[in-house]
Design a protein around this motif. Structure first.
Motif, PDB file in Angstrom:
ATOM      1  N   ASP A  56       0.886  -1.469   0.003  1.00 18.56           N
ATOM      2  CA  ASP A  56      -0.030  -0.053  -0.058  1.00 18.56           C
ATOM      3  C   ASP A  56       0.834   1.170  -0.025  1.00 18.56           C
ATOM      4  O   ASP A  56       1.430   1.663   0.845  1.00 18.56           O
ATOM      5  CB  ASP A  56      -0.983   0.090   1.207  1.00 18.56           C
ATOM      6  N   ILE A  59       1.654   8.593   0.641  1.00 20.53           N
ATOM      7  CA  ILE A  59       1.539   9.826   0.101  1.00 20.53           C
ATOM      8  C   ILE A  59       2.638  10.650   0.708  1.00 20.53           C
ATOM      9  O   ILE A  59       2.910  10.780   1.553  1.00 20.53           O
ATOM     10  CB  ILE A  59       0.119  10.643   0.223  1.00 20.53           C
ATOM     11  N   THR A  92      -4.233  14.960  -3.911  1.00 22.79           N
ATOM     12  CA  THR A  92      -2.860  14.236  -4.110  1.00 22.79           C
ATOM     13  C   THR A  92      -3.205  13.794  -5.627  1.00 22.79           C
ATOM     14  O   THR A  92      -4.055  13.267  -6.254  1.00 22.79           O
ATOM     15  CB  THR A  92      -2.860  12.832  -3.383  1.00 22.79           C
ATOM     16  N   VAL A  94      -0.911  11.458  -8.594  1.00 20.05           N
ATOM     17  CA  VAL A  94       0.058  10.663  -8.938  1.00 20.05           C
ATOM     18  C   VAL A  94       0.862  10.868  -9.902  1.00 20.05           C
ATOM     19  O   VAL A  94       0.497  11.214 -11.161  1.00 20.05           O
ATOM     20  CB  VAL A  94      -0.766   9.439  -9.200  1.00 20.05           C
ATOM     21  N   THR A 111       5.497   5.484  -9.932  1.00 19.04           N
ATOM     22  CA  THR A 111       4.835   6.628  -9.505  1.00 19.04           C
ATOM     23  C   THR A 111       4.825   7.187  -8.103  1.00 19.04           C
ATOM     24  O   THR A 111       5.114   6.196  -7.187  1.00 19.04           O
ATOM     25  CB  THR A 111       3.539   6.676 -10.010  1.00 19.04           C
ATOM     26  N   VAL A 112       4.517   8.211  -7.880  1.00 18.87           N
ATOM     27  CA  VAL A 112       4.483   8.720  -6.455  1.00 18.87           C
ATOM     28  C   VAL A 112       3.286   9.624  -6.223  1.00 18.87           C
ATOM     29  O   VAL A 112       2.984  10.606  -7.195  1.00 18.87           O
ATOM     30  CB  VAL A 112       5.581   9.312  -5.749  1.00 18.87           C
ATOM     31  N   GLY A 113       2.557   9.417  -4.948  1.00 16.02           N
ATOM     32  CA  GLY A 113       1.233  10.495  -4.939  1.00 16.02           C
ATOM     33  C   GLY A 113       1.970  11.533  -3.770  1.00 16.02           C
ATOM     34  O   GLY A 113       2.350  11.161  -2.979  1.00 16.02           O
ATOM     35  N   ARG A 115       1.148  15.419  -2.478  1.00 19.61           N
ATOM     36  CA  ARG A 115       0.412  16.556  -2.148  1.00 19.61           C
ATOM     37  C   ARG A 115       1.078  17.429  -1.219  1.00 19.61           C
ATOM     38  O   ARG A 115       1.765  17.407  -0.575  1.00 19.61           O
ATOM     39  CB  ARG A 115      -1.045  15.833  -1.396  1.00 19.61           C
ATOM     40  N   ALA A 135       3.708  10.275   4.441  1.00 18.67           N
ATOM     41  CA  ALA A 135       2.633  10.219   5.720  1.00 18.67           C
ATOM     42  C   ALA A 135       1.356   9.514   5.298  1.00 18.67           C
ATOM     43  O   ALA A 135       0.822  10.103   4.444  1.00 18.67           O
ATOM     44  CB  ALA A 135       2.655  11.492   6.288  1.00 18.67           C
ATOM     45  N   PRO A 136       1.120   8.434   5.870  1.00 15.12           N
ATOM     46  CA  PRO A 136      -0.281   7.710   5.723  1.00 15.12           C
ATOM     47  C   PRO A 136      -1.141   8.423   6.655  1.00 15.12           C
ATOM     48  O   PRO A 136      -0.475   9.176   7.569  1.00 15.12           O
ATOM     49  CB  PRO A 136      -0.063   6.458   5.877  1.00 15.12           C
ATOM     50  N   SER A 175      -7.524  13.382   1.258  1.00 18.56           N
ATOM     51  CA  SER A 175      -7.334  14.129  -0.024  1.00 18.56           C
ATOM     52  C   SER A 175      -7.937  13.302  -1.209  1.00 18.56           C
ATOM     53  O   SER A 175      -8.040  12.082  -0.839  1.00 18.56           O
ATOM     54  CB  SER A 175      -5.787  14.109  -0.079  1.00 18.56           C
TER      55      SER A 175
HETATM   56  O1  TXA Z   1      -5.275  13.429   3.085  1.00 20.28           O
HETATM   57  C1  TXA Z   1      -4.622  12.348   2.875  1.00 20.28           C
HETATM   58  O2  TXA Z   1      -4.143  12.127   1.967  1.00 20.28           O
HETATM   59  C2  TXA Z   1      -3.840  11.917   4.151  1.00 20.28           C
HETATM   60  C3  TXA Z   1      -3.076  12.720   4.833  1.00 20.28           C
HETATM   61  C4  TXA Z   1      -2.065  12.411   6.049  1.00 20.28           C
HETATM   62  O3  TXA Z   1      -2.305  13.506   3.996  1.00 20.28           O
HETATM   63  N1  TXA Z   1      -2.959  10.666   3.856  1.00 20.28           N
HETATM   64  C5  TXA Z   1      -3.523   9.541   3.324  1.00 20.28           C
HETATM   65  O4  TXA Z   1      -2.708   8.558   3.118  1.00 20.28           O
HETATM   66  O5  TXA Z   1      -4.929   9.389   3.147  1.00 20.28           O
HETATM   67  P1  TXA Z   1      -3.211   6.873   3.071  1.00 20.28           P
HETATM   68  O6  TXA Z   1      -1.890   6.146   3.401  1.00 20.28           O
HETATM   69  O7  TXA Z   1      -4.001   6.646   4.134  1.00 20.28           O
HETATM   70  O8  TXA Z   1      -3.646   6.887   1.637  1.00 20.28           O
HETATM   71  C6  TXA Z   1      -2.666   6.536   0.671  1.00 20.28           C
HETATM   72  C7  TXA Z   1      -3.302   6.102  -0.563  1.00 20.28           C
HETATM   73  C8  TXA Z   1      -3.112   4.897  -0.947  1.00 20.28           C
HETATM   74  O9  TXA Z   1      -3.794   3.651  -0.089  1.00 20.28           O
HETATM   75  C9  TXA Z   1      -3.208   4.605  -2.330  1.00 20.28           C
HETATM   76  O10 TXA Z   1      -4.559   4.444  -2.388  1.00 20.28           O
HETATM   77  C10 TXA Z   1      -2.905   6.073  -2.896  1.00 20.28           C
HETATM   78  O11 TXA Z   1      -2.909   6.628  -1.738  1.00 20.28           O
HETATM   79  N2  TXA Z   1      -1.533   6.425  -3.550  1.00 20.28           N
HETATM   80  C11 TXA Z   1      -0.312   6.413  -3.150  1.00 20.28           C
HETATM   81  N3  TXA Z   1       0.348   6.414  -3.897  1.00 20.28           N
HETATM   82  C12 TXA Z   1       0.038   6.130  -5.091  1.00 20.28           C
HETATM   83  C13 TXA Z   1       0.614   5.700  -6.440  1.00 20.28           C
HETATM   84  N4  TXA Z   1       1.813   5.630  -6.760  1.00 20.28           N
HETATM   85  N5  TXA Z   1      -0.359   5.344  -7.349  1.00 20.28           N
HETATM   86  C14 TXA Z   1      -1.655   5.124  -7.091  1.00 20.28           C
HETATM   87  N6  TXA Z   1      -2.239   5.179  -5.705  1.00 20.28           N
HETATM   88  C15 TXA Z   1      -1.454   5.836  -4.961  1.00 20.28           C
END
Ligand code: TXA
Ligand code: MG
Length: 315
Positions: A56, A59, A92, A94, A111-113, A115, A135-136, A175
């Motif tokens: 998983d 971000i 956010t 990607v 790729t990187v998410g 924000r 930070a998740p 986000s």
């Molecule tokens: O509001 C938010 O986005 C919060 C605050 C802390 O900034 N963060 C957040 O992170 O919700 P988290 O870890 O709960 O959710 C991250 C999600 C992953 O589960 C995935 O679905 C998506 O972001 N994600 C991250 N990087 C990605 C990528 N390279 N490609 C597709 N999806 C991605």
């Protein structure tokens, strides 16, 4: 066991992060569990503390668009437009990542998410350390996201050294995530920027919200954001004993108010988003077996709220 402190000392938070420790940070959406994004070892401990599966991706948070350019390759025109319209803010995007972002952050994706959060403490901290933060949300994997420092403390106490207290989150849901798929800007997660807001800038976009198999990430798994109690959707005609109710605008006359929470008595979807996770936590802490949750109008932030409620009920 660590001694967990809640405070507002940004310099202390910066020092801990730069020393390889985790710090919970406030953002306008939900609290995040942060580590320096280029520190693979520190990022690994995020997964351990959250009990989060390594597939998983996280971000990455930057303080301005110049910093986004430093860590990504080739921002497409649509993404630049969205950054301009909604950043800093709950969005956010990607993007293709540069090599300095370790694989552990992106689960091996190229790729990187990214924000740019709008919370003033988060921005000040990011500027101070001048490095991006991975930070998740700062909750155990699968549970309701935290929207106050106390929520973080309740669940991660003893596991992290410091919680930077920035007050209650003003948006209250995560986000909105947008990625390019087959050349088309595509919403992957409904969140703090509504579909209507994004379409006002880009015109029609694709929406691909994963529910069950093949999630792009478990934030999109069908069962997520879930309280420990059983969550059912709707407004029943009768309630079984030990049942609570999460209402949109109005208490049900069939239950004592003490086992109910109202998201927004004026029917304001932004206020409802802001109170959603705290209300779910409060009901989860009561002596109940079941929580009924009423869906809200499917517009604006209502779409994100309903998406979270559906996932909370899918356990
Ligand atoms: O509001 C938010 O986005 C919060 C605050 C802390 O900034 N963060 C957040 O992170 O919700 P988290 O870890 O709960 O959710 C991250 C999600 C992953 O589960 C995935 O679905 C998506 O972001 N994600 C991250 N990087 C990605 C990528 N390279 N490609 C597709 N999806 C991605
Ligand atoms: Mg999360």
């Amino acid at each position: 066991m660590l001694h967990t402190i809640i405070g507002t000392d940004i310099a202390k938070a910066a020092e801990l992060l730069l020393g390889g420790s985790l710090v919970a940070i406030p953002t306008e959406t939900v609290y995040g569990l942060a580590a320096i994004a280029t520190d693979a070892k520190a990022v690994t401990t995020i997964f351990e503390v959250k009990d989060r599966p390594f597939f998983d991706p996280l971000i990455v948070h930057c303080h301005n668009i110049e910093q986004v350019f430093q860590y990504t390759n080739g921002i497409p025109g649509w993404a630049e437009k969205l950054f301009q319209a909604f950043s800093p803010g709950p969005l956010t995007i990607v993007l293709p990542k540069k090599e300095v972002i370790p694989d552990i952050v992106t689960s091996g994706l190229d790729t990187v998410g990214i924000r740019i959060p709008s919370h003033p403490l988060a921005l000040e901290l990011l500027r101070m350390i001048n490095k991006p933060l991975a930070a998740p949300s700062a909750n155990p994997f699968g549970y309701v996201s935290p929207t106050t420092a106390q929520h973080v403390y309740d669940q991660l106490q003893g596991k992290i050294a410091y919680i930077l207290d920035g007050g209650p989150c003003t948006i209250g849901v995560e986000s909105t995530i947008v990625a390019e798929k087959n050349g088309v800007p595509t919403i992957l997660r409904l969140g703090g920027i509504s579909v209507e807001q994004i379409e006002a800038v880009l015109g029609n976009v694709a929406i691909e919200i994963h529910s069950t198999s093949n999630p792009a990430g478990p934030g999109m798994l069908e069962s997520h954001y879930a309280p420990r109690k059983q969550v059912l959707l709707g407004y029943p005609k009768t309630f079984a004993p030990k049942t609570g109710f999460l209402a949109f605008k109005q208490y049900s006359e069939l239950l004592p108010h003490s086992v109910q929470r109202v998201l927004s008595s004026s029917g304001d979807l932004n206020e409802a988003a802001r109170s959603l996770f705290a209300s779910l936590r409060e009901l989860d802490a009561l002596d109940l077996d079941t929580i009924y949750a009423e869906l809200v109008p499917e517009e604006g932030l209502g779409r994100a709220i309903n998406d979270k409620l559906r996932r909370a009920s899918a356990k």
